[in-house]
Design a protein around this motif. Structure first.
Motif, PDB file in Angstrom:
ATOM      1  N   LEU A   1       0.851  -1.197   0.000  1.00 14.75           N
ATOM      2  CA  LEU A   1       0.000   0.000   0.000  1.00 14.75           C
ATOM      3  C   LEU A   1       0.882   1.241   0.000  1.00 14.75           C
ATOM      4  O   LEU A   1       1.830   1.334   0.779  1.00 14.75           O
ATOM      5  N   SER A   2       0.541   2.177  -0.891  1.00 14.15           N
ATOM      6  CA  SER A   2       1.238   3.463  -0.877  1.00 14.15           C
ATOM      7  C   SER A   2       0.721   4.274   0.297  1.00 14.15           C
ATOM      8  O   SER A   2      -0.487   4.416   0.474  1.00 14.15           O
TER       9      SER A   2
ATOM     10  N   PRO B   1      -7.227   1.253   8.583  1.00 14.23           N
ATOM     11  CA  PRO B   1      -8.532   0.929   7.979  1.00 14.23           C
ATOM     12  C   PRO B   1      -8.389  -0.021   6.782  1.00 14.23           C
ATOM     13  O   PRO B   1      -9.170  -0.977   6.639  1.00 14.23           O
ATOM     14  N   PHE B   2      -7.408   0.222   5.931  1.00 13.30           N
ATOM     15  CA  PHE B   2      -7.170  -0.636   4.764  1.00 13.30           C
ATOM     16  C   PHE B   2      -6.892  -2.075   5.221  1.00 13.30           C
ATOM     17  O   PHE B   2      -7.458  -3.035   4.679  1.00 13.30           O
TER      18      PHE B   2
ATOM     19  N   VAL C   1      -7.786  -3.451   8.019  1.00 14.00           N
ATOM     20  CA  VAL C   1      -9.009  -4.028   8.592  1.00 14.00           C
ATOM     21  C   VAL C   1      -9.903  -4.548   7.463  1.00 14.00           C
ATOM     22  O   VAL C   1     -10.518  -5.616   7.582  1.00 14.00           O
TER      23      VAL C   1
ATOM     24  N   SER D   1      -8.833   8.390  12.150  1.00 19.30           N
ATOM     25  CA  SER D   1      -9.148   7.217  11.338  1.00 19.30           C
ATOM     26  C   SER D   1      -8.604   5.931  11.974  1.00 19.30           C
ATOM     27  O   SER D   1      -9.196   4.858  11.826  1.00 19.30           O
TER      28      SER D   1
ATOM     29  N   ALA E   1       0.277  10.093   3.603  1.00 23.02           N
ATOM     30  CA  ALA E   1      -0.694  10.728   4.481  1.00 23.02           C
ATOM     31  C   ALA E   1      -0.921   9.741   5.620  1.00 23.02           C
ATOM     32  O   ALA E   1      -1.017   8.535   5.384  1.00 23.02           O
ATOM     33  N   LEU E   2      -0.992  10.228   6.833  1.00 22.60           N
ATOM     34  CA  LEU E   2      -1.028   9.307   7.977  1.00 22.60           C
ATOM     35  C   LEU E   2      -2.446   8.833   8.292  1.00 22.60           C
ATOM     36  O   LEU E   2      -3.425   9.466   7.929  1.00 22.60           O
ATOM     37  N   GLY E   3      -2.513   7.689   8.962  1.00 24.34           N
ATOM     38  CA  GLY E   3      -3.816   7.165   9.383  1.00 24.34           C
ATOM     39  C   GLY E   3      -4.560   6.400   8.303  1.00 24.34           C
ATOM     40  O   GLY E   3      -5.779   6.258   8.377  1.00 24.34           O
ATOM     41  N   HIS E   4      -3.856   5.919   7.284  1.00 26.26           N
ATOM     42  CA  HIS E   4      -4.535   5.222   6.185  1.00 26.26           C
ATOM     43  C   HIS E   4      -4.424   3.702   6.237  1.00 26.26           C
ATOM     44  O   HIS E   4      -5.308   3.002   5.761  1.00 26.26           O
TER      45      HIS E   4
ATOM     46  N   GLU F   1     -11.153   4.904  14.561  1.00 23.49           N
ATOM     47  CA  GLU F   1     -12.353   4.361  13.906  1.00 23.49           C
ATOM     48  C   GLU F   1     -12.105   2.903  13.535  1.00 23.49           C
ATOM     49  O   GLU F   1     -12.935   2.029  13.779  1.00 23.49           O
ATOM     50  N   ALA F   2     -10.952   2.660  12.926  1.00 21.60           N
ATOM     51  CA  ALA F   2     -10.620   1.299  12.490  1.00 21.60           C
ATOM     52  C   ALA F   2     -10.365   0.388  13.687  1.00 21.60           C
ATOM     53  O   ALA F   2     -10.663  -0.814  13.635  1.00 21.60           O
TER      54      ALA F   2
END
Lengths: 271, 308
Positions: A109-110, A119-120, A122, A150, A113-116, A153-154
């Protein structure tokens, strides 16, 4: 190659890459390299010849700014040619200043930006659970990026769905761009926050490969987070725990001093 | 239209177990059937849109075809960076579905008005943008989305919009659809506001202005050639959308024509650049925002006269 040697070589490469190309974030790379070396080296079920294998474990590095460290570990672990590292951050390179998946084997995964990535991850873990696929999703987070909502949330989702196939490793170096995490936006009691979100928590020395290996190998029926206490700039004395080495670029003199220390450390390890 | 969407997805999901419906705790009375019929293809992600879109991207990377469903700006602007980085940067097959386009949730206030989504979503790389006018176009859009891999945005109205198509159109070439023929001016609408374009055509007919009404549900990739040919023989094109005129459907048509050097007169109609502070029904706000039928009628008549 032993993960300790993999980490040593990756540190030398990451320092050289940042110094040669004029890139920042060397402190973050040195901080996370041991975690990555253990994951790619012998814990995660991944290998250079299996990057498309649907049964492989998924390793996601959310702290995309540690790209020099990620690429160095991958190259030394055989995912792509070491020569690629020579062009890091330069015009036309495969390898940008933040972790980039396109064209780079082993990168799932690229990020940048932080916090990505959580969730991906999950999402991937939920599909595996639905399909009864027994593989693991590892997500490497920085501590500073835990300010991103984020992630939380995840974290709720992972706990709600009892995703025991998710393991988060937090590079807890206690520094971010402008200061100490506890001065910028305090995270403590950090482990308790994760516990309160329903996660199983382990706290270890994030530079000790034995502790890392043992903690990462534990399976649970709940999502697990490993708070890996680390030192930003680890391995180079004048960079260790210094806020400025998030941003500064090592000069040729810095590089020479740093490489000399990493050679010395090898002797100690071998002795 | 939202019922048509869920019905269509229900049909598709029966044959395609990769289809997933993810909701952000919205869709009371709308999505329950889908969840009951396909429990393994349904996921309520809670009121957590950033996580929901990231999860959808992760699922797509594992071979699923997720549809992320919520209302107004919640599945678009709130998780915009997740759409941009996680979905578009990786070219993943996730469809963002927003119900309540434009001023559909009028009385709920500006926070619930989706009036900048077309501009923002269509600027994202590889993102296809669909704005159906009725249930049949909505159904066709779902078919088209599933026929091709990659990110997509489906902008829905609310419900019970009048049908303007006799049968389900084919959207595979992105062609605009002729709804009512006319010879003086071409009025092209994107979305359910087409009913107002038809009213305008009806009202202008006795005054001697013959309006050709066209629906354009595929905003990106825009088929500029087909738009040009559908307008052939008329003096020019007026676009109509329930959306800001900054960067929306009208802008897309203007860009499409300008880059090709076509000099067709084009007048984009939409919302002015101002947040609305008034509360009221969709019709009521349209009137105050200069999008009501009499206003559009006057603009179209003047445009026809000036370019005759």
């Amino acid at each position: 190659m032993q993960s300790i040697e993999l980490a040593r070589r990756a540190r030398i490469s990451a320092l050289t890459m940042c110094s040669t190309s004029g890139a920042s974030h060397i402190g973050a790379a040195l901080s996370v390299i041991d975690i990555l070396a253990v994951l790619y080296g012998h814990v995660a079920d991944v290998a250079p010849h299996r990057t498309d294998d649907p049964a492989r474990d998924i390793v996601l590095v959310s702290k995309g700014h540690s790209a020099s460290g990620v690429y160095a570990v991958l190259a030394h672990a055989g995912y792509f040619p070491l020569e690629w590292l020579d062009d890091y951050y330069l015009d036309g390179s495969h390898l940008g200043g933040h972790v980039t998946a396109h064209g780079n084997p082993g990168v799932e995964l690229s990020t940048g930006a932080l916090g990505h990535a959580l969730p991906f991850g999950v999402g991937r873990a939920l599909v595996d659970k639905l399909d009864g696929i027994d593989r693991r999703v590892f997500v490497v987070l920085s501590d500073g990026e835990c300010a991103e909502g984020s992630n939380w949330e995840a974290a709720l989702m992972a706990a709600h769905h009892c995703l025991g196939n998710v393991t988060v490793i937090i590079d807890r170096n206690r520094l971010q761009i402008l200061g100490r995490t506890e001065d910028v936006l305090g995270l403590e009691p950090f482990a308790d926050k994760w516990r309160a979100f329903g996660w199983e928590v382990d706290e270890i020395d994030g530079h000790d490969h034995v502790q890392l290996t043992e903690a990462l190998r534990v399976r649970s029926n709940r999502p697990r987070v490993i708070v890996a206490n680390t030192t930003k700039g680890k391995g180079v004395d004048f960079m260790e725990d210094k806020v400025e080495w998030h941003t500064l670029v090592p000069t040729a003199d810095h590089l020479a001093l740093a490489l000399a220390q990493l050679q010395t450390n090898t002797t100690e390890v071998q002795a | 239209m939202r019922d048509a969407f869920v019905k269509k997805l229900n049909e598709k999901a029966a044959d395609d177990p990769s289809i997933m419906l993810l909701v952000g705790d919205l869709g009371f009375g709308v999505v329950a059937d889908f969840g009951d019929t396909y429990p393994k293809q349904f996921l309520n992600c809670g009121v957590a849109e950033q996580s929901m879109v990231g999860i959808a991207a992760g699922m797509a990377a594992s071979g699923r075809r997720p549809f992320v469903y919520s209302i107004a700006n919640f599945p678009t602007l709130r998780p915009l960076e997740q759409i941009r980085n996680d979905i578009c940067y990786h070219g993943l097959s996730v469809t963002i579905v927003s119900v309540g386009a434009g001023l559909a949730y009028g009385s709920l206030g500006y926070t619930h008005h989706a009036v900048e989504d077309i501009s923002i979503l269509r600027s994202l790389p590889g993102m296809r943008v669909f704005s159906p006018a009725d249930a049949l176009e909505c159904s066709a859009a779902v078919d088209e989305i599933l026929a091709t891999p990659g990110p997509a945005y489906l902008r829905l109205g609310k419900n019970r919009e009048p049908l303007v198509n006799p049968t389900q159109p084919d959207l595979s070439r992105g062609e605009p659809i002729l709804i009512r023929d006319g010879s003086d001016v071409t009025l092209i609408a994107a979305g359910p506001i087409i009913t107002q374009a038809l009213e305008v055509a009806e009202l202008l007919a006795p005054t001697g202005v013959s309006v050709r009404v066209v629906s354009c549900p595929v905003i990106k990739p825009l088929n500029a050639e087909a738009i040009r040919s559908v307008a052939e023989g008329t003096v020019g094109i007026v676009t109509l959308e329930e959306h800001t005129i900054l960067g929306g459907f009208g802008s897309a048509v203007l860009e499409g024509f300008a880059v090709r050097g076509w000099r067709t007169p084009i007048l984009p109609l939409g919302l002015e650049d101002a947040a609305t502070h008034i509360m009221g029904s969709q019709e009521w706000i349209r009137e105050r925002a200069g999008l009501a039928t009499p206003y559009v009628q006057q603009r179209v008549a003047t445009f026809a006269e000036e370019n005759a």
